[in-house]
Design an enzyme around this catalytic site. Structure first.
Site: not given
Length: 334
Positions: A233, A262, A294
């Site tokens: 994360r 993000e 991601h």
């Protein structure tokens, strides 16, 4: 019943539709669930969200007012959901508590090797028919030290690969993983791990206690030539502090599949827009940094498991069952 799914990638859509076939209809949207898009869910009892959804007080209020009673998040992480508000509004929330740990672990190693061996720079050069080796020298990993912060399922999978490389294994977690100990991992204090590791990889969840786990002090404790990888994360790293260290020439390489700001950027095409995030804009200019959007979880195997679990979560909700995936149970169901 028709279920509304937000943030569905084009590769995912046929898999979602096939998985729900024979159970319920599903409407897939490529837009993410946030304050602007939440009104679309009016009239849908069940909504499925992606990891980059914003499920704060306002969004949850909008969903509840529109008749939504169940949120099925298609990810393990749930730091984007205000669970207290969801409970107060009587919303059932479920997640995917498990999917292939190898997808993320293998991608973390992909990032580590890419920055160590300068793969992106080398590829860009050869596209221009520049075949020089200047500036492309990497290091053997065998015999060097890897520090794994978080040794759950993904951390264990990452550690097994490190063991295959022949690396010294250091770990940090709230509890030791016997499988990692069996591989030869030594559990040490975080500061010791950071000071000794040639490669640091993050595999802990984002919680209040782990926000900026790698902040300015932690970064300064790391070796000047260390490699840092984050596939967990974005909020685990203080990005501004990281940029500060990179500006003075520290670190052999940094591989980031996640970024703390993000939301509203990752999974979207911003190539024709001016990105106003100065920190991200500066970060991607460093030649020893690789940033991906991601995608560590994004394998056919992992996505299939995520979707199958999401279907089960929906069916469990409709049948009045509760599984280990439920974060907030239906009202009156403990």
């Amino acid at each position: 019943m028709e279920i509304l799914a937000f943030g569905v990638q084009s590769d995912e859509k046929p898999l979602m539709e096939k998985a729900f076939e024979g159970h319920h209809d599903i409407r897939c949207l490529d837009v993410f669930l946030n304050e602007d898009t939440a009104p679309i869910a009016a009239g849908y009892e069940i909504v499925s969200s992606s990891v980059n959804a914003t499920l704060d007080n306002r969004v949850l209020q909008t969903l509840a007012a529109g008749g939504t009673r169940m949120i099925a998040q298609r990810s393990t992480g749930f730091n984007n959901i205000d669970l207290r508000v969801a409970e107060r509004l009587g919303l059932t929330v479920a997640r995917v508590s498990y999917y292939s740990p190898y997808s993320v672990a293998e991608f973390a190693w992909t990032l580590a090797m890419a920055v160590n061996r300068r793969i992106v720079r080398a590829s860009n050069r050869t596209r221009d028919f520049d075949f020089r080796l200047d500036g492309l020298m990497g290091r053997d990993l065998r015999g060097r030290t890897v520090g794994v912060l978080g040794t759950g399922k993904i951390g264990e999978a990452f550690t097994r690969i490190a063991h295959g490389f022949g690396m010294r294994l250091l770990g940090w977690d709230v509890a030791e993983n016997p499988a990692c100990v069996e591989l030869g991992m030594e559990y040490v204090a975080k500061d010791e791990l950071l000071a000794e590791a040639d490669l640091v990889s993050l595999h802990v969840p984002l919680l209040p206690a782990t926000q900026h786990l790698i902040g300015a002090d932690a970064l300064r404790r790391m070796k000047d030539d260390a490699i840092l990888v984050n596939s967990s994360r974005g909020g685990l790293i203080d990005t501004e502090a990281l940029v500060g260290e990179l500006r003075v020439g520290r670190f052999t390489g940094v591989g980031l599949d996640v970024y703390e700001a993000e939301a509203g950027l990752f999974f979207l095409d911003k190539s024709l827009e001016v990105v106003e995030d100065d920190t991200l804009a500066r970060l991607v200019t460093f030649p020893n940094v690789v940033v991906t959007s991601h995608q560590a979880y994004y394998t056919a195997d992992a996505v299939a498991q995520i979707i199958d679990t999401t279907v089960r979560n929906v069916l469990d909700y409709l049948a009045g069952r509760r599984s280990e995936n439920v974060l907030v149970p239906a009202p009156g169901r403990s």
